[in-house]
Scaffold this motif. Structure first.
Motif, PDB file in Angstrom:
ATOM      1  N   LEU A   3       3.204   3.465   4.758  1.00 43.85           N
ATOM      2  CA  LEU A   3       3.441   2.069   5.103  1.00 43.85           C
ATOM      3  C   LEU A   3       2.105   1.340   5.103  1.00 43.85           C
ATOM      4  N   ILE A   4       2.064   0.185   4.449  1.00 40.23           N
ATOM      5  CA  ILE A   4       0.813  -0.540   4.241  1.00 40.23           C
ATOM      6  C   ILE A   4       0.919  -1.940   4.841  1.00 40.23           C
ATOM      7  N   HIS A   5      -0.045  -2.279   5.712  1.00 41.28           N
ATOM      8  CA  HIS A   5      -0.109  -3.616   6.297  1.00 41.28           C
ATOM      9  C   HIS A   5      -1.041  -4.459   5.449  1.00 41.28           C
ATOM     10  N   ALA A   6      -0.459  -5.307   4.578  1.00 41.55           N
ATOM     11  CA  ALA A   6      -1.287  -6.088   3.655  1.00 41.55           C
ATOM     12  C   ALA A   6      -0.416  -7.092   2.913  1.00 41.55           C
ATOM     13  N   VAL A 288      10.470   5.824  -3.788  1.00 42.42           N
ATOM     14  CA  VAL A 288      11.007   4.470  -3.722  1.00 42.42           C
ATOM     15  C   VAL A 288       9.927   3.556  -3.156  1.00 42.42           C
ATOM     16  N   PHE A 289       9.767   2.396  -3.774  1.00 44.45           N
ATOM     17  CA  PHE A 289       8.734   1.445  -3.369  1.00 44.45           C
ATOM     18  C   PHE A 289       9.378   0.115  -2.996  1.00 44.45           C
ATOM     19  N   ASP A 290       8.919  -0.474  -1.875  1.00 46.47           N
ATOM     20  CA  ASP A 290       9.378  -1.793  -1.445  1.00 46.47           C
ATOM     21  C   ASP A 290       8.161  -2.649  -1.114  1.00 46.47           C
ATOM     22  N   PRO A 291       7.832  -3.631  -1.963  1.00 45.49           N
ATOM     23  CA  PRO A 291       6.651  -4.473  -1.704  1.00 45.49           C
ATOM     24  C   PRO A 291       6.884  -5.539  -0.643  1.00 45.49           C
ATOM     25  N   ILE A 310       7.176   4.242  -0.164  1.00 49.44           N
ATOM     26  CA  ILE A 310       5.987   3.427   0.046  1.00 49.44           C
ATOM     27  C   ILE A 310       6.451   2.008   0.335  1.00 49.44           C
ATOM     28  N   GLY A 311       5.981   1.434   1.436  1.00 48.39           N
ATOM     29  CA  GLY A 311       6.370   0.081   1.792  1.00 48.39           C
ATOM     30  C   GLY A 311       5.171  -0.771   2.148  1.00 48.39           C
ATOM     31  N   ILE A 312       5.206  -2.041   1.770  1.00 48.14           N
ATOM     32  CA  ILE A 312       4.145  -2.992   2.094  1.00 48.14           C
ATOM     33  C   ILE A 312       4.741  -4.130   2.913  1.00 48.14           C
ATOM     34  N   GLU A 313       4.059  -4.493   3.998  1.00 48.12           N
ATOM     35  CA  GLU A 313       4.512  -5.606   4.845  1.00 48.12           C
ATOM     36  C   GLU A 313       3.288  -6.322   5.414  1.00 48.12           C
TER      37      GLU A 313
END
Length: 340
Positions: A3-6, A288-291, A310-313
């Motif tokens: 999980l990515i905070h960006a 699975v990727f969720d931008p 992989i998720g970006i929020e």
């Protein structure tokens, strides 16, 4: 799981080419929803171009969209280099009319309003161009096909029968005398999903299951895994009252009357729906990727189906909610599919 905070555009630039197997996302619809700045427009061509780059050849993208701005979403995705393959409709009977009653101020126009009741959300089905034929691409990259077998609807048995048509390695149909089609359980998945409401079910008088069923997310589902979180005013449905007042006042009234929730994200999708979509386009052991991760329902669907995620929020509060919800799901066993 990562999980990515960006900001998703910046974060994706750090991701390798051809590194994810599927993209399932619920991005901004460009409706200025509840006055949110992040919803002023649909994602840009530049963002979708980065999605194309990180997706493997032949990989699929499923992106929710608003009924009024679907065309803008689809065109941007196509302009980024994707092939638009189809459109899935998620149809529900529980939408709340948001129509201005003209008759309130002009009596002679009683019965006239400004909008229809919302009853569906479209999903863009797109694919990164293949390298070679469909079969060659699947064998080389593991992506390009749809998991028809595991997404069939219902449990009625479609018996074996002799046919002159068989699929060949070019992805088209050839002939072979005496070919026997294998037995199948369940109906072929369609580009139509519904919520099982009386309004929708009444349209299909057949008793046997015909379409995948998925109701909207319940309060318990939205908050699962968030027991340690503080209750706050939900952002869901805020601004849905007081239609005679200004937008600013309506938002304030909505906040005042909003229910208390631990998951305050305003557009939480149901887990069963995201599981189904992840299962439809992701190969075994795929990523699975969720931008546009939000409160993490795509991640829940992915890990529940046995995929990496992989998720970006960019909102830190939503990221914490997503992390807790996904971790809660990882501790649970898989549940049965629901059909109607």
């Amino acid at each position: 799981m990562k999980l990515i905070h960006a900001n998703c555009l910046e974060a994706m630039k750090e991701m390798p080419d051809n590194s994810v197997d599927a993209i399932v996302t619920d991005p901004p619809y460009g409706l200025s929803f509840m006055g949110k700045k992040w919803d002023y427009d649909v994602p840009s061509v530049e963002i979708w171009r980065e999605c194309l780059r990180v997706l493997k050849h032949g990989g699929h993208l499923l992106s929710f969209a608003g009924s009024r701005t679907y065309h803008r979403m689809a065109v941007n995705i196509e302009d980024a280099g994707f092939e638009i393959r189809d459109q899935i409709m998620w149809v529900y009977g529980s939408g709340f009319p948001k129509s201005h009653n003209i008759g309130h101020k002009a009596e002679e126009w009683q019965g006239w309003g400004s909008a229809l009741k919302p009853a569906h959300e479209p999903i863009v089905v797109a694919r990164k161009p293949l390298i070679g034929t469909l079969v060659e691409n699947v064998l080389e990259h593991g992506t390009g096909g749809l998991n028809i077998g595991d997404c069939r609807v219902g449990d009625d048995v479609l018996g074996e029968h002799t046919s002159g048509n068989i699929p060949n390695d070019r992805g088209t149909w050839g002939t072979k005398e005496g070919y026997v089609m294998p037995q199948r359980v369940g109906r072929f998945p369609a580009n139509f999903i519904h919520d099982g409401s009386d309004e929708v079910v009444s349209l299909f008088p057949e008793e046997k299951a015909r379409f995948f069923y998925c109701a909207k997310a319940s309060k318990s589902e939205r908050n699962a895994g968030l027991e340690a979180f503080e209750d706050k005013k939900s952002q869901h449905n805020a601004g849905g009252i007081g239609r005679k007042v200004s937008v600013e006042k309506r938002l304030e009234q909505g906040k005042e009357n909003a229910p208390m929730m631990k998951n305050i994200h305003p557009t939480v999708k149901p887990v069963a729906l995201m599981r189904y979509l992840c299962r439809l386009i992701t190969p075994p052991n795929g990523v699975v990727f969720d931008p546009f991760m939000g409160s993490g329902t795509t991640g829940i669907g992915a890990v529940a189906e046995g995929f990496d995620f992989i998720g970006i929020e960019m909102d830190k509060e939503y990221l914490k909610i997503a992390d807790a919800r996904i971790q809660h799901t990882k501790k649970k066993d898989r549940t049965e599919y629901v059909w109607l």
